[in-house]
Design an enzyme around this catalytic site. Structure first.
Site, PDB file in Angstrom:
ATOM      1  CG  ASP A  38      -2.054   0.978   1.135  1.00 31.77           C
ATOM      2  OD1 ASP A  38      -2.349   1.436   0.016  1.00 31.77           O
ATOM      3  OD2 ASP A  38      -2.652   1.289   2.180  1.00 31.77           O
ATOM      4  NE  ARG A  42      -1.533   6.509   1.116  1.00 31.83           N
ATOM      5  CZ  ARG A  42      -1.763   5.654   2.092  1.00 31.83           C
ATOM      6  NH1 ARG A  42      -1.638   6.043   3.347  1.00 31.83           N
ATOM      7  NH2 ARG A  42      -2.128   4.412   1.830  1.00 31.83           N
ATOM      8  CG  ASN A  86      -7.772  -2.175  -6.112  1.00 31.16           C
ATOM      9  OD1 ASN A  86      -6.818  -2.931  -5.873  1.00 31.16           O
ATOM     10  ND2 ASN A  86      -8.169  -1.256  -5.238  1.00 31.16           N
TER      11      ASN A  86
END
Length: 261
Positions: A38, A42, A86
């Site tokens: 994960d 970001r 997803n």
């Protein structure tokens, strides 16, 4: 699995100050490590890059995780790559991921051959785009004879759907008179999951600091030790992996029981 300690020590030579291979008990390496990868988006955003660049960077971390697992003699490494949820991401990102899966797998086949890694998929790969699906089937075929570590990649995977699928298979067997519902056992259901034949994970690593399972291996993680790190997946390296293993070995695994004092 076994490992070459000399090769392992060379692999972990000259590391950071806070962790070293000496902190690890090489006699208590987990059989199955699972990773929720994960933080790609970001990572890219923090660098002013498109999200796609985070996924590309994450491939390097995955390659290092596979190599590290092999060096440590881990039997099974499983990684969560793409969930059933997803598909709700922007189509451009989904298309990029499907293409990246196919391109990466072809590029990594020589590594799998060199390291004797056997590939396996968790999830409904029949529903994937043809190019990606065909590449996955090629990977399964080319690694089928390998006898080393099993690398299980979860793609188009959702644990609730997996459990429903397994329950449906057992119900159909009961309807056909093959088995009585009164005879159903946890082992029978486990045998119909995508992970059938694999040991349950001993350790789950989740990167990026999120404290949730995200519909991943809900049945299989019943007694798994969990390790969460704030490190984003593209930054996760062999030293972060080693920190997770050291933390795992400090745990008191009781599997619901009580350790005598």
């Amino acid at each position: 699995m076994t490992f070459d300690e000399e090769v392992l020590r060379d692999y972990f030579a000259q590391g950071p100050q806070d962790v070293s291979l000496d902190a690890l008990d090489l006699g208590r390496i987990p059989r199955h490590v699972s990773i929720i990868m994960d933080g790609n988006g970001r990572w890219a955003k923090a660098r002013g890059l498109d999200r796609s660049q985070g996924h590309v960077a994450g491939v390097e971390s995955l390659r290092e995780a596979v190599t590290t697992s092999v060096r440590l003699g881990i039997d099974v490494l499983s990684c969560y790559a793409f969930s059933t949820e997803n598909w709700n991401r922007p189509q451009r990102e989904v298309d990029l991921l499907m293409g990246l899966f196919a391109k990466t797998l072809v590029a990594e086949l020589p590594l799998f051959a060199q390291e004797n890694v056997r590939l396996r998929f968790l999830g409904d790969i029949d529903a994937l785009p043809a190019k990606t699906r065909n590449t996955f089937v090629r990977g399964l075929d080319e690694t089928a004879g390998n006898t080393g570590m099993t690398f299980a990649l979860a793609v188009n995977y959702g644990s609730r759907a997996e459990i429903v699928r397994a329950a449906r298979i057992l119900a159909e067997r009961a309807q056909a008179g093959e088995v009585s519902p009164a005879e159903f056992t946890p082992e029978m259901l486990s045998g119909e999951l995508y992970t059938a034949g694999l040991p349950d994970p001993d350790l789950l690593i989740r990167t990026s600091g999120e404290l949730r399972l995200s519909n991943y291996l809900l049945w299989q993680l019943a007694y798994t030790e969990m390790y969460v790190t704030d490190v984003l997946w593209p930054d996760f390296d062999k030293w972060d992996y080693l920190r997770a293993l050291v933390a795992y070995q400090a745990r008191d695994r009781r599997f619901g029981g009580v350790v005598a004092r």
